[in-house]
Structures are given as structure tokens and as C-alpha cells.
Design a protein around this motif. Structure first.
Motif, PDB file in Angstrom:
ATOM      1  N   ILE A 247       0.802  -1.105  -0.052  1.00  0.00           N
ATOM      2  CA  ILE A 247      -0.206  -0.303   0.134  1.00  0.00           C
ATOM      3  C   ILE A 247       1.159   1.131  -0.149  1.00  0.00           C
ATOM      4  CG2 ILE A 247      -1.832   1.301   1.527  1.00  0.00           C
ATOM      5  CD1 ILE A 247      -3.178  -1.265   2.732  1.00  0.00           C
ATOM      6  N   ALA A 248       2.262   1.037   1.126  1.00  0.00           N
ATOM      7  CA  ALA A 248       2.944   2.832   0.870  1.00  0.00           C
ATOM      8  C   ALA A 248       3.471   2.982  -0.584  1.00  0.00           C
ATOM      9  CB  ALA A 248       3.955   2.290   1.914  1.00  0.00           C
ATOM     10  N   LEU A 249       3.930   1.331  -0.829  1.00  0.00           N
ATOM     11  CA  LEU A 249       4.315   1.603  -2.628  1.00  0.00           C
ATOM     12  C   LEU A 249       3.481   2.345  -3.505  1.00  0.00           C
ATOM     13  CD1 LEU A 249       7.294  -1.583  -2.424  1.00  0.00           C
ATOM     14  CD2 LEU A 249       7.704   1.388  -1.776  1.00  0.00           C
ATOM     15  N   MET A 250       2.345   1.994  -3.639  1.00  0.00           N
ATOM     16  CA  MET A 250       1.131   2.179  -4.496  1.00  0.00           C
ATOM     17  C   MET A 250       0.884   3.590  -4.115  1.00  0.00           C
ATOM     18  SD  MET A 250       0.817  -0.137  -6.732  1.00  0.00           S
ATOM     19  CE  MET A 250      -0.796   1.305  -6.968  1.00  0.00           C
ATOM     20  N   ALA A 251       0.365   3.777  -2.907  1.00  0.00           N
ATOM     21  CA  ALA A 251       0.340   5.542  -3.168  1.00  0.00           C
ATOM     22  C   ALA A 251       1.566   6.576  -3.164  1.00  0.00           C
ATOM     23  CB  ALA A 251       0.616   5.251  -1.044  1.00  0.00           C
ATOM     24  N   LEU A 252       2.793   6.036  -3.994  1.00  0.00           N
ATOM     25  CA  LEU A 252       3.656   6.755  -4.082  1.00  0.00           C
ATOM     26  C   LEU A 252       3.929   6.605  -5.503  1.00  0.00           C
ATOM     27  CD1 LEU A 252       7.011   5.557  -2.352  1.00  0.00           C
ATOM     28  CD2 LEU A 252       5.879   7.503  -2.037  1.00  0.00           C
ATOM     29  N   THR A 253       3.193   5.967  -6.367  1.00  0.00           N
ATOM     30  CA  THR A 253       3.192   5.238  -8.442  1.00  0.00           C
ATOM     31  C   THR A 253       1.621   5.921  -8.134  1.00  0.00           C
ATOM     32  OG1 THR A 253       2.996   3.770  -7.714  1.00  0.00           O
ATOM     33  CG2 THR A 253       4.677   4.606  -8.095  1.00  0.00           C
ATOM     34  N   ARG A 254       0.682   5.537  -9.827  1.00  0.00           N
ATOM     35  CA  ARG A 254      -0.450   5.818 -10.099  1.00  0.00           C
ATOM     36  C   ARG A 254      -0.847   4.267 -10.135  1.00  0.00           C
ATOM     37  NH1 ARG A 254      -0.916   4.851 -15.579  1.00  0.00           N
ATOM     38  NH2 ARG A 254       1.368   4.645 -16.505  1.00  0.00           N
ATOM     39  N   GLY A 255      -1.858   4.245 -10.265  1.00  0.00           N
ATOM     40  CA  GLY A 255      -2.413   2.450 -10.245  1.00  0.00           C
ATOM     41  C   GLY A 255      -2.409   2.457 -11.396  1.00  0.00           C
ATOM     42  N   SER A 256      -2.065   0.884 -11.827  1.00  0.00           N
ATOM     43  CA  SER A 256      -1.652   0.154 -12.909  1.00  0.00           C
ATOM     44  C   SER A 256      -1.467  -1.424 -12.612  1.00  0.00           C
ATOM     45  CB  SER A 256      -0.462   1.050 -13.839  1.00  0.00           C
ATOM     46  OG  SER A 256       0.433   0.637 -13.602  1.00  0.00           O
TER      47      SER A 256
END
Length: 305
Positions: free
Chosen positions: A154-163
Motif C-alpha cells: 500500500i505504501a509503495l502504491m501510494a507513491l505511484t499511480r494505479g496500474s
């Protein structure tokens, strides 16, 4: 025998006739079919996984409608002959969306299992055989393992856009420490074996020792671990999509479908039920395959007469 002729039996000595075999000869089951008969868990799990892979590959031909097409006039229709799994609140065919969702889940699961195993294998081989690198690398791996995988993803996805690619990257980073520790433990036991000492004494370089003597013996446990990582990655992807931190809503995935149907769970449970069943069957199949491979590759658990 005397010169190729049978020896003569002195008179007065009786020779007992040859006794037949007490036990009939056992016919070993050879070949691929025999392997599956000896390991029914692999047969069941592999068949289910293969079935899900076929569903994902042929989803465009098996689906009734475009999974992203909207039809407000057909929203929240119950399962019927026209709509096998019903429709959601936007009129989209749940059956078509579930079939296309298999593509996302299987892609994420297989990709994470491959990349996490490859990177974790490299780290585990280096840290397990080279003591200086072990004291540095594994402390970093221990720090990553102190964070729950889902929270790290979740922390890593918060730094990027969803894909889909970012979901694969986030889950892979979260799974690498577990693979590296497994491989490291195997390498620590292998590097003390006599054949490794003999290779070192003969002047073989460290990279060749790792490739020739250490790497082949780590593939069996790594293969079993990869199946569990695949199942865990599919569950993690569904969780990320369910809370809105995974794949974009425009991409049909089992997590997205369940997230969109949770508001109508009490009145339209089929929107959540069908993707949940497909996810459960796929995870169960991968775990069965992993359990079967563990039993088949572990000589201590091999079936013997």
C-alpha cells in the motif's frame, strides 16, 4: 560350471527345485501419467490452474459483452439466461467482467512469482555463500520483513499511480525478502557439504561453485515457494483493488468487481459472490499445486513401498 558345461551332481545328493517368486513383480508407473497418479494433488491443482489460464486467454471469445460497456437500463439485473452472473449498478455484464478479471489476477500472480523468485534467488545465493555480504544484505531484508507485505505494498502504491505494472512492482518488492531468506537458509546448509569443500580446494572460482553446485539444489524449494507467492500475490492484488489502491477501476479485476459491489452486498450479493468464488478457486488450485510439488520434490516425503 566346468568349461561351459554344467557340473555333475554326485550320486546320493538331491537338489531342491527352484522356488518361484513369492511376491509378484511390481510394475513401476512411469511417464507423465504415472507421475500424476502418484501425485493426485498436483493433477487436481494443475488442472484447475490450467483451466483458469485457458479462461483468461480465451476471455474475449467466452465473454458475452464488452466488460467495460455501460447500459444503465440493464443495471442490477439478476442472473439469468441472458446475463449468467447478472449485471452491476452500471449495467455491465458481471460474467464478462469476471472472465476478463482472470487476466489481471493471473498476470499479477505469475509475474510476481517469477520476478520475486529471480531476485530473491540472486540475493539469497550471494548472502548465503559470501559471509561479508550476508551481514549487510540480510539486515536490510530483516528490516523489510518487519513491515507486513500488504502495508508495504500500500505504501509503495501510494507513491505511484494505479496500474497493473505498478501493482506487480509493489507486491514483488514486498515478497523478495521471504524468498531471499529461504534461499539463504538452503545455501547455508549446502556450503558445508564435502563436494563444496572439494570444489574450493581444487581452485574453482566462487561464481562457478554457486552455479554448478549450489544453484541446482535450491531450485526445488524455490519452485514450491513460488507457487505460494503466486497465490499470495493474487490475494494481495485483490485487497489493493478492493480498497482502491490497486488497478484502476476501468480495468476489470476481481478486486475491483468486489469493491464496486460491496455497497449492494445485502440486496445484490451475486456481484461480489462470483468474483470471490473465482478468486478462491484459483488460490486453492495454486496452493494444491504447491503442496503436491512439495511432496513430490522432497525425498523424505516420497511414497515408497
Amino acid at each position: 560350471m566346468d568349461g561351459g558345461r554344467p557340473a555333475t551332481i554326485p550320486p546320493g545328493i538331491n537338489v531342491a527345485p527352484e522356488m518361484g517368486d513369492i511376491m509378484p513383480p511390481v510394475k513401476a508407473k512411469k511417464g507423465f501419467i504415472g507421475f500424476l497418479r502418484r501425485n493426485p494433488t498436483i493433477a487436481i491443482g494443475g488442472t484447475l490452474v490450467l483451466l483458469m489460464v485457458c479462461v483468461a486467454i480465451f476471455a474475449p471469445f467466452l465473454a458475452h459483452r464488452d466488460p467495460t460497456s455501460l447500459a444503465p437500463a440493464l443495471r442490477t439485473r439478476e442472473p439469468s439466461a441472458q446475463f449468467w452472473f447478472g449485471t452491476d449498478m452500471l449495467g455491465r455484464d458481471v460474467y464478462s467482467r469476471v472472465l476478463h478479471g482472470a487476466r489481471v489476477s493471473l498476470t499479477v500472480g505469475f509475474s510476481v512469482a517469477f520476478f520475486a523468485s529471480l531476485i530473491g534467488l540472486t540475493i539469497g545465493l550471494i548472502s548465503g555463500f559470501i559471509r561479508l555480504a550476508d551481514s549487510i544484505i540480510m539486515r536490510f531484508m530483516d528490516g523489510m520483513m518487519s513491515i507486513p507485505p500488504i502495508l508495504l505494498a500500500i505504501a509503495l502504491m501510494a507513491l505511484t499511480r494505479g496500474s497493473v505494472g505498478n501493482v506487480v512492482l509493489a507486491i514483488t518488492i514486498a515478497e523478495i525478502p521471504r524468498v531471499s531468506r529461504l534461499v539463504r537458509g538452503v545455501v547455508l546448509s549446502l556450503r558445508e557439504q564435502p563436494y563444496v569443500d572439494a570444489a574450493v580446494a581444487s581452485g574453482t572460482r566462487t561464481p562457478m561453485i554457486i552455479l554448478r553446485h549450489i544453484l541446482p539444489n535450491t531450485l526445488a524449494p524455490l519452485t514450491v515457494q513460488a507457487t505460494y507467492i503466486c497465490a499470495s500475490a493474487m490475494i494481495t492484488e485483490a485487497i489493493l483493488s478492493f480498497i482502491g489502491a490497486g488497478t484502476p477501476p476501468i480495468i476489470p479485476s476481481w478486486g475491483n468487481i468486489m469493491a464496486e459491489g460491496r455497497a449492494l452486498w445485502q440486496v445484490k450479493p451475486y456481484i461480489v459472490f462470483f468474483p470471490a468464488v473465482f478468486l478462491s478457486i484459483t488460490v486453492l488450485a495454486v496452493n494444491l499445486l504447491g503442496d503436491g510439488l512439495r511432496d513430490a520434490l522432497d525425498p523424505r516425503m516420497a511414497k515408497r513401498l
